[in-house]
Design a protein around this motif. Structure first.
Motif, short mmCIF file in Angstrom:
data_model
loop_
_atom_site.label_atom_id
_atom_site.label_comp_id
_atom_site.label_asym_id
_atom_site.label_seq_id
_atom_site.Cartn_x
_atom_site.Cartn_y
_atom_site.Cartn_z
N GLN A 365 0.83 -1.21 0.00
CA GLN A 365 0.00 0.00 0.00
C GLN A 365 0.86 1.26 0.00
OE1 GLN A 365 -2.34 0.81 3.57
NE2 GLN A 365 -4.04 1.50 2.29
N LEU A 366 1.92 1.23 0.79
CA LEU A 366 2.86 2.36 0.84
C LEU A 366 3.45 2.62 -0.54
CD1 LEU A 366 4.84 4.37 2.22
CD2 LEU A 366 6.27 2.39 2.76
N PHE A 367 3.97 1.58 -1.17
CA PHE A 367 4.61 1.74 -2.47
C PHE A 367 3.60 2.17 -3.53
CE2 PHE A 367 6.09 0.14 -6.58
CZ PHE A 367 7.34 0.73 -6.65
N ASN A 368 2.43 1.50 -3.54
CA ASN A 368 1.45 1.76 -4.60
C ASN A 368 0.83 3.14 -4.52
OD1 ASN A 368 1.95 -0.82 -5.50
ND2 ASN A 368 0.11 -1.72 -4.60
N THR A 369 0.67 3.67 -3.30
CA THR A 369 0.00 4.96 -3.16
C THR A 369 0.95 6.15 -3.15
OG1 THR A 369 0.00 4.73 -0.74
CG2 THR A 369 -1.96 3.96 -1.94
N ARG A 370 2.20 5.94 -2.73
CA ARG A 370 3.11 7.08 -2.56
C ARG A 370 4.31 7.08 -3.51
NH1 ARG A 370 2.50 9.68 2.62
NH2 ARG A 370 4.72 10.20 2.68
N TYR A 371 4.60 5.94 -4.11
CA TYR A 371 5.81 5.84 -4.92
C TYR A 371 5.56 5.43 -6.37
CZ TYR A 371 8.44 6.55 -0.66
OH TYR A 371 8.96 7.09 0.46
N LEU A 372 4.64 4.52 -6.58
CA LEU A 372 4.41 3.97 -7.91
C LEU A 372 4.04 5.07 -8.90
CD1 LEU A 372 4.08 1.52 -9.79
CD2 LEU A 372 1.73 1.31 -8.96
N GLY A 373 4.90 5.28 -9.88
CA GLY A 373 4.65 6.29 -10.91
C GLY A 373 4.78 7.71 -10.43
N LYS A 374 5.29 7.93 -9.20
CA LYS A 374 5.33 9.29 -8.65
C LYS A 374 6.74 9.72 -8.23
CE LYS A 374 0.64 8.72 -6.83
NZ LYS A 374 -0.21 8.64 -5.62
N VAL A 375 7.54 8.81 -7.74
CA VAL A 375 8.86 9.17 -7.21
C VAL A 375 9.94 8.61 -8.12
CG1 VAL A 375 10.43 8.91 -5.25
CG2 VAL A 375 7.98 9.22 -4.85
N PRO A 376 10.93 9.43 -8.48
CA PRO A 376 12.01 8.94 -9.34
C PRO A 376 12.79 7.81 -8.67
CG PRO A 376 12.01 11.34 -9.27
CD PRO A 376 11.05 10.88 -8.22
N ASN A 377 13.21 6.85 -9.48
CA ASN A 377 13.99 5.72 -8.98
C ASN A 377 15.47 6.09 -8.99
OD1 ASN A 377 14.85 3.26 -8.09
ND2 ASN A 377 14.34 2.14 -9.97
N ASP A 378 15.79 7.08 -8.14
CA ASP A 378 17.19 7.47 -7.98
C ASP A 378 17.57 7.29 -6.52
OD1 ASP A 378 15.85 9.53 -6.74
OD2 ASP A 378 16.50 11.08 -8.14
N ALA A 379 18.78 7.67 -6.18
CA ALA A 379 19.25 7.46 -4.81
C ALA A 379 18.37 8.18 -3.80
CB ALA A 379 20.70 7.91 -4.68
#
Length: 443
Positions: A365-379
């Motif tokens: 839920q954390l990943f899908n709502t706050r990160y998926l498609g929203k946060v760059p996959n950088d350091a």
């Protein structure tokens, strides 16, 4: 006009003030709620061919009236003791009515809103209106309870459908002391087809436990296969609760051993209490040694002796036994028994599975709502994700669901592709005390 608003890059043309308002970074530590049950079941009344949601809170707001609308009976009625057992611990049930070949009762004036035998207890009473004798007062009774009243009605087309009946617009209204509804039926014993339909429909819902309310082995096998597929392939984290399911050997499956033996009771009656108890128990608690306060009469003949209890526990059975005048859960276990070095006996304890499921659900839920498609996959993005996971695990540790969590062992790295993230961690699940070994030295 001067420029203004927010900015992404410093590329504005007009003079002015461009200001961004940004929340300070704050770790996310929400834990998903428990207490959700899925119930495919035969009912005398209730919505047909759809999943409908019943919450204890909604029922309690107007217990008798709301219960009657949904189930056709007052909440205290003997027909609802299974539902009452579920709600002793659960707070929300997703119900699918699996009646096969059911028929809605009807009379000259209306058809029961839902299929099932309870519709046969409906009755229409029509009388002339006192002020306008050419018009009618139309009352609907369920048993002896007035459930709807419509006054000074000109004709059937003017009647408004209610929670219990759908009026026939073409009917001719006439005074009647009472016209009963008839021919309502629950249909035949459900085959695998309505059970499969229910499981397909429930796939869109999130719940903690699923009840298998059947004594037929092919149907039990259907539920077992469904649960294994949903947990292992789809990632849905719930546990199945059934009665004498057979050799399931899976951490997601709980097999209640005791028969229900009261008059007119379903042999799987203990499943109602158990499926609610397993859904409602907190992530940091166990049902081991819980007092059984259900309404079904349980057969304890298979759980009387120490040797019986040992063998049943080794076989992964969920057992009720008598201790003094009361009945208790022996051990909060599931059917997993084929232990390996990679998957040891810890996985047979439902408290462990609840914790691991909580971690899986909340992290997804954390990943899908706050990160998926929203946060760059950088350091920087991966560091933020790392902090959020740490915050969640610290909350679970505060609740004593896990202990000694080593945040340095948690790694968040880019996967084989630019869009993938790989996380690795170690968790130490805390379980309730259930055995005491004590040596007393007498001086």
């Amino acid at each position: 006009m001067l420029g203004g608003g927010t900015f992404l890059t410093q590329n504005k043309v007009l003079p002015g003030t461009y200001q961004n308002f940004i929340s300070a970074a704050r770790a996310f530590a929400n834990l998903s709620a428990r207490g959700y049950v899925a119930l495919p079941m035969v009912l005398d009344w209730g919505p047909d061919e759809q999943v409908f949601t019943v919450s204890l809170e909604a029922l309690q707001k107007n217990l008798e009236n709301n219960s009657r609308k949904v189930f056709g009976y007052e909440y205290t009625h003997p027909k609802l003791k299974g539902i009452r057992d579920v709600f002793k611990s659960a707070h929300t049930a997703f119900i699918y009515k699996i009646n096969e070949g059911a028929v809605a009762a009807s009379n000259t004036f209306a058809t029961a809103r839902y299929k099932g035998v309870r519709g046969n207890d409906l009755k229409t009473v029509i009388s002339a209106n006192v002020d306008e004798p050419a018009n009618f007062d139309v009352k609907t009774f369920l048993g002896t309870t007035l459930v709807d009243e419509q006054l000074n009605v000109v004709d059937a087309a003017g009647l408004v459908d209610n929670d219990y009946v759908i009026w026939k617009d073409e009917a001719i209204l006439a005074a009647t002391a009472g016209t009963n509804f008839t021919l309502g039926s629950n249909g035949t014993a459900p085959t695998g087809t309505p059970h499969q339909t229910a499981l397909d429909e429930l796939e869109a819902y999130g719940f903690n436990t699923l009840a298998c309310l059947s004594s037929e082995q092919p149907i039990k096998d259907l539920y077992i296969a469904y649960t294994k597929r949903m947990r292992d392939e789809v990632g849905a984290k719930f546990q199945l609760v059934g009665h004498k399911l057979g050799a399931a050997d899976h951490e997601g499956i709980i097999d209640v051993q005791n028969d229900a033996i009261g008059e007119s009771e379903e042999v799987f009656g203990a499943v109602y209490w158990t499926v609610g108890a397993q859904a409602g128990v907190a992530v940091n608690e166990s049902n081991t040694n819980d007092l059984y306060d259900g309404e079904y009469t349980l057969d304890l003949s298979e759980t009387k002796t120490t040797s019986q209890l040992k063998e049943l526990l080794k076989a992964g059975k969920y057992v009720f036994h008598r201790n003094g005048a009361e009945i208790y859960v022996l051990e909060d276990v599931n059917t997993f028994t084929s232990f390996t070095p990679e998957k040891n006996e810890d996985f047979s304890m439902n408290q462990v599975i609840r914790v691991l499921d909580q971690i899986a659900i909340d992290t997804a839920q954390l990943f899908n709502t706050r990160y998926l498609g929203k946060v760059p996959n950088d350091a920087a993005g991966r560091i933020t994700f790392w902090k959020d996971i740490i915050k969640h695990r610290e909350e679970m540790q505060r609740l004593r669901a896990i202990e000694d969590y080593d945040k340095e062992a948690l790694t968040i790295e880019q996967g084989d592709s630019k869009k993938s993230v790989v996380a690795n961690e170690v968790v130490n699940v805390t379980v309730a005390m259930s055995q005491l070994y004590i040596t007393t030295v007498v001086a």
